[in-house]
Motif scaffolding. Structure first.
Motif, short mmCIF file in Angstrom:
data_model
loop_
_atom_site.label_atom_id
_atom_site.label_comp_id
_atom_site.label_asym_id
_atom_site.label_seq_id
_atom_site.Cartn_x
_atom_site.Cartn_y
_atom_site.Cartn_z
N LEU A 160 -28.88 -24.95 6.53
CA LEU A 160 -28.29 -24.04 5.56
C LEU A 160 -27.07 -24.64 4.86
N GLN A 161 -26.33 -25.47 5.56
CA GLN A 161 -25.10 -26.02 5.00
C GLN A 161 -25.37 -27.08 3.95
N ASN A 162 -26.64 -27.50 3.82
CA ASN A 162 -26.98 -28.53 2.84
C ASN A 162 -27.99 -28.05 1.79
N TYR A 163 -28.73 -27.01 2.10
CA TYR A 163 -29.79 -26.56 1.18
C TYR A 163 -29.86 -25.03 1.13
N ASN A 164 -30.31 -24.53 -0.04
CA ASN A 164 -30.83 -23.17 -0.08
C ASN A 164 -32.18 -23.17 0.63
N VAL A 165 -32.50 -22.09 1.33
CA VAL A 165 -33.75 -22.02 2.08
C VAL A 165 -34.50 -20.75 1.68
N ALA A 166 -35.79 -20.91 1.34
CA ALA A 166 -36.64 -19.76 1.01
C ALA A 166 -37.98 -19.92 1.73
N LEU A 185 -26.07 -16.17 -9.88
CA LEU A 185 -26.63 -17.18 -8.98
C LEU A 185 -28.11 -16.90 -8.72
N PRO A 186 -28.93 -17.93 -8.53
CA PRO A 186 -30.30 -17.71 -8.05
C PRO A 186 -30.26 -17.00 -6.70
N LYS A 187 -31.30 -16.26 -6.38
CA LYS A 187 -31.31 -15.45 -5.17
C LYS A 187 -31.14 -16.30 -3.91
N ALA A 188 -31.81 -17.46 -3.85
CA ALA A 188 -31.67 -18.32 -2.67
C ALA A 188 -30.25 -18.84 -2.53
N GLU A 189 -29.60 -19.17 -3.65
CA GLU A 189 -28.21 -19.65 -3.60
C GLU A 189 -27.27 -18.50 -3.22
N ALA A 190 -27.54 -17.31 -3.73
CA ALA A 190 -26.69 -16.15 -3.39
C ALA A 190 -26.79 -15.85 -1.90
N LEU A 191 -27.99 -15.94 -1.34
CA LEU A 191 -28.14 -15.71 0.09
C LEU A 191 -27.42 -16.80 0.88
N ARG A 192 -27.56 -18.04 0.45
CA ARG A 192 -26.89 -19.14 1.17
C ARG A 192 -25.38 -18.93 1.19
N GLN A 193 -24.82 -18.59 0.05
CA GLN A 193 -23.37 -18.37 -0.01
C GLN A 193 -22.96 -17.21 0.89
N ALA A 194 -23.80 -16.18 0.96
CA ALA A 194 -23.48 -15.05 1.83
C ALA A 194 -23.55 -15.45 3.29
N GLN A 195 -24.55 -16.25 3.64
CA GLN A 195 -24.65 -16.71 5.03
C GLN A 195 -23.51 -17.66 5.39
N LEU A 196 -23.13 -18.52 4.47
CA LEU A 196 -22.00 -19.43 4.73
C LEU A 196 -20.70 -18.66 4.89
N SER A 197 -20.58 -17.53 4.17
CA SER A 197 -19.36 -16.73 4.29
C SER A 197 -19.22 -16.16 5.70
N PRO A 238 -36.12 -19.05 11.92
CA PRO A 238 -35.37 -19.28 10.68
C PRO A 238 -35.09 -20.77 10.48
N MET A 239 -35.71 -21.34 9.47
CA MET A 239 -35.54 -22.77 9.21
C MET A 239 -34.10 -23.12 8.86
N ALA A 240 -33.36 -22.14 8.37
CA ALA A 240 -31.97 -22.39 7.98
C ALA A 240 -31.12 -22.85 9.16
N MET A 241 -31.52 -22.54 10.41
CA MET A 241 -30.70 -22.91 11.55
C MET A 241 -31.17 -24.18 12.25
N LEU A 242 -32.11 -24.92 11.63
CA LEU A 242 -32.39 -26.26 12.14
C LEU A 242 -31.14 -27.11 11.99
N HIS A 243 -30.89 -27.98 12.95
CA HIS A 243 -29.59 -28.67 13.03
C HIS A 243 -29.80 -30.18 13.12
N ASN A 244 -29.08 -30.93 12.30
CA ASN A 244 -29.24 -32.39 12.28
C ASN A 244 -28.28 -33.12 13.21
#
Length: 826
Positions: free
Chosen positions: A598-604, A791-803, A586-592
């Protein structure tokens, strides 16, 4: 491909005696003409002759002639690579239902054991030789369509019938059965090479070993049968056995060195090779029909080329013998004017000279083979000769010519993509060895240029992923657009991560349309990707301390994202086109070092690069069909279901959370059967299909399943099931909850892409592993709330993951990182 002239086709006097009408005599003439045309490589002309013959036999009310002509039509259709049409033609001849050929194994009216239904339908056929021939060809075509189990059922029935009738072609049918057994062996061998999970791997190896034994025994038995009037069958069995023995020993040498059972079997069968070659060398190839003799010689030559790499035995000189047979094949092809066969012979000769390191002669022969293939539009041969020429040009230091040749090979592959498997059935099991390297070599050469064409690299990568997905599904050409054809969208960057063997590449298209590249450190990428994947697939991942995987996540960020950060938007959406093992990360969990991506971008993601035009769902379209299992069901015992399944009582909470934010119809537990799901999809249009049930995604289509109450639904069933309402694009969003990728299978994400493609979904939300049920219910509630708010689907998923990430009990990536969005991010 089984061919046999029937009595009224070979004996004009008998045709006149038994069928005196002039119409039947005309049909018999057309039939013989068709066989001659097919033998000369004129498949379209042969098909046309047999179509006319069929109508004449119908006009003359001669049912046996109609059946024979339909069988003949199927021969031409097989030669043309139209296997589905050939299958349907044979079913028409046998007066059987078309479901046997279709992608779905069963339909609403059929019982749950399609093999038994097929067997009963076959047994109802009359005891006639023409029926045996039809059944044999049906078995061959089903094998080519990726249905070896059904093929085996059909061929066993054909053998029983041929034995009862004491037909001379019984061994010909046995040869078809042996080829099907080999197909099963190839499938098990491929599965053993694509999974590292101990139990599936061990099972696949055991199956491959048993299937190899059975196949070898059948070839040996047929090859030993002499004086039966079918010299071509005997010789073909020997040629196939030679090829099988070489393939098995190559597999053992490359994959089975640590397996004593495989090593012992290899030693047991190795002594068979030398006497078998001697036996083939005594065969009179000239006694075979012209086209059969050409391809038999070329098959022998190809095996001798492989044999030359395996043996130091002084009794035989494989390459000179291969050249002798290939040149004889060329002379015969020229005599009968068969352009395709001539190209095949020239290409084989070129390969022999390449193997002998005589590159100048090899180049000359392959260029002639390519010119001939292009003259007769044999693109399935063209790509092979273009790739071989590319390899020669590169060895000669002619990089521009090499790049051009590999580009031509890719173009030729694109021409035959719809029939890639049908043209060469071995490709469904050797795609990675025969086809993938061509795309990757082309990209590697493009990137080696001082001024690389990054747009062409991107397009080639997308073509490869679609071809890989079509090979996985064993389907025709997927009618999807390439991601590179999508109009530019503000704040969206597309990132390709390529695996080119000894190097990795990152190519990014910025929101302004410009392209850029970065070459990561291969060793750093591989080490950290492998380690991170081991953590993710550990059932105890949620208990793994952050410091145990964060270093891997940060290292991959530094390799993939940091160097291209200047070309990314400050916020917005990153769409990843990932290669091989990276698809299950999952690219969303790459960490800087400070935050997750995920905390900076929607990821698809766009697995397979297959995509319908991105389009927003719209809150008014939140009409959902929800199906789920919360209890133990009979499908848990399905042979293709994941092992050690437990009930999912929290599914009911997830369904309630989805219902809150959609207009829903629910199928739960006993109500969620395959037939009920199909019935609901037929009765109305549901833009959203939410399946919360056990499921598994695998690089093996048979192991890619979703569980309904009564059975596991195979990925190949989904095309018909989810598109049964006649609208192939009705699903805007497919949600696959509680599913997981097969552990140890680096290409298991192909299963997700396959499900998405078969469903025709514009967007798919899936899980890479079995995520905690309470966390999933929470995520789905927030996700659908976001969709309802527009919300766009990628943004909706991001908000759900951030929650989840901000909740202490769910902040670990095990709870939120497993969800990925595939397809449209809008």
């Amino acid at each position: 491909m089984a061919a046999l002239l029937l009595p009224w086709e070979t004996n004009p006097s008998r045709a006149q005696e038994d069928t005196p009408s002039a119409i039947r005599t005309q049909a018999q003439t057309l039939t013989q003409q068709g066989h001659q045309q097919l033998d000369n490589g004129q498949a379209y002309a042969a098909l046309n002759s047999w179509l006319k013959a069929t109508e004449l036999y119908r006009e003359a009310q001669f049912p046996e002639g109609v059946m024979g002509s339909l069988i003949n039509q199927s021969l031409a259709q097989q030669e043309l690579g139209h296997q589905i049409n050939a299958c349907r033609t044979l079913l028409e001849a046998l007066e059987m239902e078309r479901w046997v050929c279709d992608s779905a194994r069963i339909n609403q009216e059929l019982p749950e054991n399609p093999e038994e239904l097929l067997r009963k339908a076959l047994q109802q056929q009359p005891n006639e030789s023409v029926v045996v021939l039809a059944q044999q060809n049906l078995g061959d075509v089903l094998r080519q369509l990726g249905k070896p189990i059904e093929s085996k059922v059909v061929l066993n029935e054909a053998i029983s019938r041929a034995t009862r009738l004491s037909l001379p072609q019984t061994n010909s049918v046995r040869l078809s059965l042996a080829n099907t057994e080999r197909s099963l062996y190839e499938r098990s061998k491929e599965l053993s090479q694509t999974t590292d999970e101990p139990l599936p791997n061990a099972t696949a190896v055991i199956n491959a070993q048993a299937q190899y034994r059975e196949t070898n025994k059948l070839y040996q038995k047929i090859g030993a049968a002499r004086g039966n009037g079918q010299a071509d069958v005997t010789l073909q069995a020997q040629l196939n056995q030679f090829s099988l023995l070489l393939d098995f020993h190559e597999w053992v040498n490359s994959e089975g060195k640590g397996n004593p059972a495989l090593q012992a079997l290899a030693q047991e069968t190795k002594p068979l090779i030398r006497p078998l070659v001697k036996e083939i060398l005594t065969a009179d190839f000239s006694q075979l029909p012209a086209q059969a003799s050409i391809y038999a010689r070329l098959s022998f030559a190809d095996s001798l080329i492989a044999f030359s790499q395996e043996t130091g035995d002084p009794f035989i000189q494989p390459l000179p013998l291969a050249l002798e047979h290939a040149q004889a094949a060329l002379r015969r092809a020229e005599q009968i004017g068969n352009g395709r066969a001539k190209s095949a012979a020239l290409g084989t000769i070129g390969n022999i000279y390449t193997q002998n390191n005589q590159l100048a002669i090899a180049q000359q022969q392959l260029e002639a083979a390519l010119a001939q293939a292009q003259t007769v539009n044999a693109w399935d041969l063209s790509y092979q000769w273009q790739a071989a020429l590319g390899g020669i040009y590169e060895r000669l230091g002619q990089r521009e010519l090499a790049t051009e040749a590999f580009g031509g090979a890719v173009d030729s592959l694109e021409r035959v993509r719809a029939n890639l498997i049908a043209v060469d059935t071995d490709l469904q099991f050797s795609f990675r060895e025969k086809v993938e390297p061509i795309y990757r070599d082309y990209m590697r050469l493009l990137l080696a240029s001082p001024t690389p064409n990054l747009e062409q690299v991107i397009r080639t990568n997308e073509q490869l992923q679609i071809a890989e997905l079509e090979n996985f599904l064993q389907c025709g050409k997927l009618e999807q657009i390439l991601l590179s054809e999508v109009n530019q969208i503000p704040n969206v960057a597309i990132i390709h991560v390529l695996n080119l063997g000894d190097q990795y590449e990152v190519v990014v298209r910025s929101p302004d349309g410009s392209t850029h590249r970065h070459t990561p450190e291969a060793a750093v990428v591989k080490t950290n990707a492998d380690n991170l994947l081991l953590n993710l697939q550990d059932r105890q991942f949620a208990a793994t301390a952050e410091e145990d995987f964060l270093a891997n996540s940060q290292a991959l960020y530094q390799q993939f994202i940091a160097p291209i950060k200047p070309y990314l938007p400050p916020s917005g959406t990153l769409v990843f086109v990932l290669d091989s093992v990276f698809q299950t990360l999952p690219m969303a969990m790459l960490h800087n070092g400070q935050s997750y991506l995920l905390q900076n971008y929607n990821v698809a993601n766009t697995l397979g690069s297959q995509l319908r035009q991105p389009k927003a769902l719209g809150s008014r379209k939140l009409r959902a069909l929800i199906a789920g299992l919360s209890e133990k069901s009979p499908s848990f015992q399905d042979p293709n279901a994941p092992k050690n399944l437990t009930p999912l009582p929290e599914v009911e909470r997830e369904i309630v959370s989805v219902e809150k934010n959609t207009r829903s119809t629910v199928l739960l537990n006993e109500g969620f059967t395959r037939d009920r799901l199909e019935q609901k999809i037929n009765s109305s249009t549901f833009p959203v299909l939410h399946l919360t049930t056990h499921g598994q995604f695998s690089s093996d289509p048979e192991q890619t399943v979703l569980l309904a109450w009564n059975q596991a639904i195979n990925v190949r069933d989904l095309d018909r099931l989810l598109r049964s309402n006649g609208n192939p694009n009705s699903i805007e969003l497919l949600v696959l909850s509680a599913c997981q990728t097969a552990k140890g299978d680096e290409r298991s994400a192909l299963g997700i892409a396959g499900v998405a493609a078969q469903a025709g979904a514009r967007s798919t939300l899936a899980s890479l592993w079995l995520v905690d049920a309470n966390a999933t219910a929470t995520l789905m509630e927030v996700f659908y709330q976001g969709l309802r708010q527009g919300l766009p689907k990628a943004e909706a998923l991001r908000q759900a993951q951030l929650s989840l990430l901000v909740k202490p009990q769910f902040s670990h990536p095990a709870y939120w990182a497993g969800f990925i969005l595939i397809g449209s991010w809008l």
